[in-house]
Design an enzyme around this catalytic site. Structure first.
Site, mmCIF file in Angstrom:
data_model
loop_
_atom_site.group_PDB
_atom_site.id
_atom_site.type_symbol
_atom_site.label_atom_id
_atom_site.label_comp_id
_atom_site.label_asym_id
_atom_site.label_seq_id
_atom_site.Cartn_x
_atom_site.Cartn_y
_atom_site.Cartn_z
ATOM 1 N N HIS A 228 0.843 -1.195 0.000
ATOM 2 C CA HIS A 228 0.000 0.000 0.000
ATOM 3 C C HIS A 228 0.880 1.248 0.000
ATOM 4 C CE1 HIS A 228 -3.433 -2.501 1.919
ATOM 5 N NE2 HIS A 228 -3.421 -2.591 0.600
ATOM 6 N N THR B 151 -7.367 -0.199 6.336
ATOM 7 C CA THR B 151 -7.641 -1.606 6.656
ATOM 8 C C THR B 151 -7.154 -1.964 8.060
ATOM 9 O OG1 THR B 151 -5.553 -2.433 5.745
ATOM 10 C CG2 THR B 151 -7.405 -2.227 4.214
ATOM 11 N N THR B 152 -6.694 -0.947 8.792
ATOM 12 C CA THR B 152 -6.266 -1.142 10.184
ATOM 13 C C THR B 152 -6.966 -0.095 11.048
ATOM 14 O OG1 THR B 152 -4.384 0.350 9.835
ATOM 15 C CG2 THR B 152 -3.963 -2.001 9.535
HETATM 16 ZN ZN LIG Z 1 -2.171 -1.379 4.339
#
Ligand SMILES: [Zn+2]
Ligand SMILES: *[C@@H]1O[C@H](CO)[C@@H](O)[C@H](O)[C@H]1NC(C)=O
Ligand SMILES: *[C@@H]1O[C@H](CO)[C@@H](O)[C@H](O)[C@H]1NC(C)=O
Ligand SMILES: *[C@@H]1O[C@H](CO)[C@@H](O)[C@H](O)[C@H]1NC(C)=O
Length: 287
Positions: A135, A216-217
């Site tokens: 990412h 996504t965290t």
């Molecule tokens: Zn990520």
């Protein structure tokens, strides 16, 4: 005893400044993220599974263009282990120029599987999970002064996602993989010479999936304009195993070491979202 106490205090202070503890496994795992981070249980969550029936071809999606990605080797970048991933900080003169706003780079990081389960990408394609995913995180620098101000805004972030599969050795990834032993434990950081970040991207920047999603965290803010490239890049099995076995999620001072791998979130529901695709084959016709 005193040292242990001091260590507990240090950890407690650390948590206070960075938020509640979260992990990929155990009681602080993803099922419980929303207890402390309500957005994780909310709308527009990422990753998702790119199922054929969600895809809509959009002929107006231009090829991704990035600027100043070829960094000078005279420049130094910080490589860190944040306990959840390996992260390379990027200078904000790198940016994406093909979106409605200028999105300046902040950092790149990875998600990966483990040495006995090679699959660890976050996005999946019709259920297929790749070995890993990179990412490259950018923030909307037209509207916000830095990533901290942008991270929770609906138009705050743009992330480039790159699927990683096992195959040919990748010399570009080795430019920083080779320093991994210097950041084995959580919160360790080192300086590494910069390099051509463009070489980490797949050759085709014109074929991608595009949708509105989230970090996504934790804290899972729904602030990300996602671009996930269709074509994966490859790294060798040896490179993958180095990534999957080099790092710990635990601090150097801790007596039990926790390996850092399998750091991917499960697919989230698409709800009413569609995924726009810039490529024509392999999708349902528009009707
Ligand atoms: Zn990520
Ligand atoms: C969520 O947290 C509770 C309380 O700590 C724990 O009992 C439960 O097992 C956790 N859930 C999962 C799926 O780990
Ligand atoms: C990146 O920049 C260096 C000089 O700093 C140059 O030698 C190299 O050819 C450039 N690479 C690409 C792919 O443009
Ligand atoms: C980000 O910008 C805000 C507003 O200008 C400022 O208060 C804050 O200190 C900056 N944060 C960082 C990490 O630079």
């Amino acid at each position: 005893m005193t040292l242990t106490l001091l260590f507990i205090i240090l950890i407690a202070c650390h948590l206070e400044s960075t938020g509640a503890k979260w992990t990929y496994n155990g009681p602080d795992g993803e099922h419980n993220w929303s207890n402390n981070y309500p957005f994780c249980g909310g709308a527009f969550q990422s990753p998702i599974d790119f199922q054929t029936q969600l895809l809509r071809y959009d002929p107006n999606l231009p090829p991704i263009q990035v600027q100043n990605y070829n960094l000078s080797t005279k420049e130094q970048l910080t490589l860190s282990n944040n306990g959840h991933s390996v992260q390379l900080y990027l200078p904000s003169h790198m940016y994406i120029s093909s979106l409605p706003h200028r999105y300046s780079a902040a950092q790149l990081h990875f998600h990966w599987g483990s040495s006995n389960l090679l699959t660890g990408s976050e996005h999946t394609v019709n259920g297929k999970r790749f070995a890993g995913e990179m990412h490259v995180v950018h923030f909307n620098s037209d509207k916000y002064p830095n990533i901290s101000m942008a991270v929770d805004k609906h138009d705050g972030l743009a992330v480039l996602g790159v699927f990683i599969e096992i195959g040919e050795f990748n010399p570009a990834f080795d430019k920083f993989f080779k320093y991994m032993n210097g950041i084995k434990y959580r919160d360790q950081k080192i300086q590494v010479p910069a390099f051509n970040i463009h070489a980490l991207l797949p050759a085709r920047l014109d074929e991608y999936y595009r949708y509105d999603g989230s970090l996504t965290t934790p804290p899972c803010y729904p602030s990300v304009l996602w671009t996930v490239f269709r074509r994966p890049v490859t790294i060798s099995r040896k490179q993958f195993l180095a990534l999957a076995t080099a790092l710990y999620a635990s601090y150097a001072q801790e007596s039990t070491t926790v390996p850092l791998h399998g750091n991917y979130r499960k697919p989230q529901i698409a709800d009413n979202r569609v995924v726009l695709v810039s490529f024509k084959d392999g999708k349902k016709p528009k009707c």
